[in-house]
Design an enzyme around this catalytic site. Structure first.
Site, PDB file in Angstrom:
ATOM      1  N   LEU A  84      28.224 -32.509   8.090  1.00 56.55           N
ATOM      2  CA  LEU A  84      29.146 -32.691   6.966  1.00 56.55           C
ATOM      3  C   LEU A  84      29.105 -31.574   5.940  1.00 56.55           C
ATOM      4  CD1 LEU A  84      28.420 -36.483   6.350  1.00 56.55           C
ATOM      5  CD2 LEU A  84      30.457 -35.517   7.432  1.00 56.55           C
ATOM      6  N   ALA A  85      28.012 -30.806   5.903  1.00 57.48           N
ATOM      7  CA  ALA A  85      27.788 -29.866   4.796  1.00 57.48           C
ATOM      8  C   ALA A  85      28.294 -28.470   5.154  1.00 57.48           C
ATOM      9  CB  ALA A  85      26.313 -29.826   4.433  1.00 57.48           C
ATOM     10  N   ASN A 130      26.138 -25.085   5.120  1.00 54.87           N
ATOM     11  CA  ASN A 130      24.763 -25.372   5.519  1.00 54.87           C
ATOM     12  C   ASN A 130      24.685 -25.127   7.023  1.00 54.87           C
ATOM     13  OD1 ASN A 130      22.402 -26.693   6.451  1.00 54.87           O
ATOM     14  ND2 ASN A 130      22.396 -28.071   4.698  1.00 54.87           N
ATOM     15  N   ALA A 150      22.320 -25.064   9.313  1.00 53.44           N
ATOM     16  CA  ALA A 150      21.589 -26.006  10.158  1.00 53.44           C
ATOM     17  C   ALA A 150      22.386 -27.282  10.359  1.00 53.44           C
ATOM     18  CB  ALA A 150      20.227 -26.315   9.539  1.00 53.44           C
ATOM     19  N   GLU A 183      24.561 -29.531  -8.580  1.00 50.37           N
ATOM     20  CA  GLU A 183      23.785 -29.864  -7.391  1.00 50.37           C
ATOM     21  C   GLU A 183      22.328 -30.205  -7.719  1.00 50.37           C
ATOM     22  OE1 GLU A 183      25.081 -29.572  -3.889  1.00 50.37           O
ATOM     23  OE2 GLU A 183      26.889 -29.855  -5.087  1.00 50.37           O
ATOM     24  N   HIS A 196      22.023 -23.521  -1.614  1.00 54.95           N
ATOM     25  CA  HIS A 196      21.333 -23.808  -2.874  1.00 54.95           C
ATOM     26  C   HIS A 196      20.288 -22.722  -3.113  1.00 54.95           C
ATOM     27  CE1 HIS A 196      22.255 -28.320  -2.135  1.00 54.95           C
ATOM     28  NE2 HIS A 196      23.101 -27.838  -3.022  1.00 54.95           N
ATOM     29  N   ASP A 212      17.268 -23.172  -3.780  1.00 56.95           N
ATOM     30  CA  ASP A 212      15.966 -23.506  -3.189  1.00 56.95           C
ATOM     31  C   ASP A 212      15.876 -23.171  -1.703  1.00 56.95           C
ATOM     32  OD1 ASP A 212      17.368 -25.592  -1.994  1.00 56.95           O
ATOM     33  OD2 ASP A 212      16.235 -27.205  -2.938  1.00 56.95           O
ATOM     34  N   CYS A 258      13.596 -29.631  -0.119  1.00 56.84           N
ATOM     35  CA  CYS A 258      14.780 -30.482  -0.297  1.00 56.84           C
ATOM     36  C   CYS A 258      14.393 -31.943  -0.454  1.00 56.84           C
ATOM     37  CB  CYS A 258      15.718 -30.351   0.905  1.00 56.84           C
ATOM     38  SG  CYS A 258      16.679 -28.827   0.963  1.00 56.84           S
TER      39      CYS A 258
END
Length: 446
Positions: free
Chosen positions: A21-22, A25, A27, A174, A250, A252, A369
Site C-alpha cells: 500500500l505504501a 516504500n 520493500a 508522519e 521517512h 528514520d 519503525c
C-alpha cells in the site's frame, strides 16, 4: 530529575498482510501479494522487546488498531452485514479492503511526536498523533492512536495531548519518523531536529521527482508550536530529494539519533553542513555526528538493509548499542561498514545487535519503525496508566495471546473472510483487558 527513555513498540496486528500500500516504500511495494504470517510477525516483535528488556532497556507496548475497519468501508458506501460489506469491498474495491485491513499501526514511530517535559514550557510531556494523511490506510489510525495515548498518559498534570493536525496536504505529518531529539543525556534540555520533504507554501520548488515527499515543513513547525518549543530548541532540515527518490520515505530510513549522537548517511539532508551547524549552535553538549559516506554504503544498500532504521540505545556507561535488522548482514558493504566504520570509529557506538524482524521488514519497517520513544521522569513513569510496561509476566501473557488468536498464514484474498474480522475483535477485546486500557476501540465504544 531522573529521565529515562522508554521504547513503546507496536504489537503487530492479527491482519498483518502484504498489500503493497505504501507508494515510495520499496520493500512494501516489492513484496505485494505475498503470503504473510501474522503470528510470526507478532512473535518476532515481542522477541525483540523481550531481548531489549532483558538487556536493561525500558520497554513498553502499544496495541494494534481495530482491523478490518468496517466503519471506514461503511462511510464509503458499503452497506449491509459485516460479511456483505467485506464481500462487496473485495469484489468492487479490493484495494480499499486491503487498506482497511492494514496492520501498519505496528510502526509506532509514525504514531505521534513526543516532547519530554524537560523541554516543554509547562513542564509536561506533550503528545501529538500524526495525521498520516499521505496514505488512506494510515489516515485511519490517528483517532484510535489518540485514545490509546490518552488512556496510557492520562494524568493531565503531567501529560498534554494535542489534536492531530488538519488532514490536508499542506500539514502532512508522519510523526516521530521525521523527528529526532538530541541532547547530552535524556535529562538535559534537548534540541529537536524536524526533517521535512517539502514546503507547502513557498520554498524553492526543489522536490523529489519519483516518489512523493510525505512530511511538510509547515506540519513540523505546527507540532513544535503545539508543544511550546522555541527557535533555540528546534532545527528544521529538508530531506535530500535524491534520498526520497531512492525509497527513503521517512528520515528514520536514512538517519537515527540518540543522546548527542546523530548517525546519518551522506545523502540524508539537502544541506548537510547547515543542519550540523544549526544543531551545534543550539545544543548544550557537543554534537557527535557519525557520517556514513556514499562510498561506504550506497543509497540502494541503505534502503534495502535498513541500516539507519536501527535503534540507537544509550547504555549506563555512556556507550551505545545499535540494534539492526538481520538484512544488514546480507549486504556485504553494510556489514563491513558496521564493523570497520562504526564499531572501529571514534564514536560511542560500541555494540551491534542483530534482530530478526523479517515479517515487518518485508512490509517496509525495521526496528526503529516499530518503536515510539518517550523520555519520562521517575514521577511520570509512575503516573503511567494501564499495564503497558513490559516485564516477564506481561511478555508471557502476550505471547500466549498471540498464539491463541493469530493465524500463521494470511494472503490478501483472506482479508474478505468474515471469520477474520470476528477473530480480530475477540483478540482485541481480550488485549485491552490484558493491558488494562479500558475501551479504546470503536467496537468497544458502541
Amino acid at each position: 530529575m531522573s529521565m529515562r527513555e522508554i521504547n513503546f513498540d507496536g504489537l503487530v496486528g492479527p491482519t498483518h498482510n502484504y498489500s503493497g500500500l505504501a507508494h515510495g516504500n520499496v520493500a512494501s511495494m516489492s513484496h505485494e501479494g505475498l503470503v504473510a504470517n501474522p503470528r510470526e510477525a507478532a512473535l518476532q516483535g515481542l522477541e525483540k522487546m523481550k531481548s531489549l528488556m532483558d538487556s536493561g532497556y525500558a520497554q513498553g507496548v502499544l496495541p494494534p488498531q481495530q482491523r478490518p475497519d468496517l466503519g471506514a468501508l461503511r462511510e464509503l458506501g458499503f452497506a449491509g452485514s459485516d460479511a456483505r460489506v467485506l464481500a462487496r469491498a473485495a469484489d468492487e474495491a479490493p484495494q480499499l479492503l486491503r487498506a482497511v485491513c492494514s496492520a501498519s499501526s505496528m510502526w509506532t514511530a509514525n504514531a505521534a511526536t513526543v516532547t519530554p517535559s524537560v523541554d516543554a514550557p509547562d513542564g509536561r510531556a506533550h503528545f501529538t498523533p500524526a495525521n498520516l494523511q499521505s496514505s488512506f490506510h494510515r489516515y485511519l489510525e490517528p483517532t484510535t492512536t489518540g485514545r490509546v495515548l490518552a488512556s496510557i498518559f492520562a494524568d493531565e498534570a503531567r501529560f498534554a495531548h494535542h489534536p492531530a493536525l488538519p488532514a490536508t496536504p499542506a500539514f502532512s505529518d508522519e510523526g516521530a519518523a521525521n523527528h529526532t531529539r538530541l541532547a547530552g543525556e535524556h535529562g538535559e534540555p534537548g534540541v529537536h531536529l524536524y526533517v521535512y520533504g517539502r514546503q507547502a507554501f513557498g520554498g524553492d520548488g526543489v522536490a523529489p521527482r519519483r516518489y512523493p515527499a510525505r512530511q511538510t515543513l509547515e506540519a513540523s513547525q505546527a507540532v513544535a508550536r503545539q508543544h511550546g518549543l522555541g527557535d533555540a530548541q528546534t532545527v528544521f532540515a529538508q530531506q535530500h530529494p535524491e534520498a526520497i527518490d531512492a525509497g527513503v520515505f521517512h528520515n528514520d530510513v536514512i538517519a537515527v539519533g540518540n543522546g548527542p549522537v546523530l548517525l546519518y548517511h551522506e545523502v540524508a539532508f539537502r544541506d548537510e553542513q547547515g543542519t550540523l551547524d544549526a544543531l551545534r549552535e543550539r545544543m548544550a553538549s557537543p554534537l557527535i555526528p557519525v557520517r556514513v559516506p556514499v562510498e561506504a554504503v550506497s543509497l540502494e544498500d541503505a534502503v534495502v538493509s535498513y541500516l539507519f532504521n536501527s535503534q540507537l540505545l544509550t547504555n549506563p556507561d555512556g556507550t551505545m548499542t545499535l540494534v539492526v535488522p538481520g538484512e544488514c548482514q546480507e549486504r556485504e558493504a553494510v556489514w563491513r561498514c558496521l564493523q570497520d566504520h562504526l564499531l572501529a570509529g571514534h564514536n560511542p557506538i560500541s555494540e551491534v545487535v542483530v534482530k530478526d524482524v523479517k515479517q515487518s521488514m518485508r512490509n517496509g519497517g525495521g526496528p526503529a519503525c516499530l518503536r515510539l520513544r518517550v523520555a519520562l521522569s521517575e514521577a511520570e513513569r509512575a503516573a503511567i496508566s494501564g499495564r503497558v510496561l513490559l516485564d516477564d509476566a506481561l511478555h508471557g501473557e502476550l505471547v500466549a495471546w498471540v498464539e491463541r488468536h493469530y493465524r500463521d498464514r494470511l494472503a490478501p484474498a483472506d482479508l474478505a473472510d468474515p471469520a477474520l474480522a470476528s477473530e480480530t475483535l475477540a483478540a482485541l477485546d481480550e488485549l485491552t483487558g490484558i493491558l488494562r486500557l479500558g475501551s479504546v476501540y470503536p467496537f468497544q465504544l458502541g
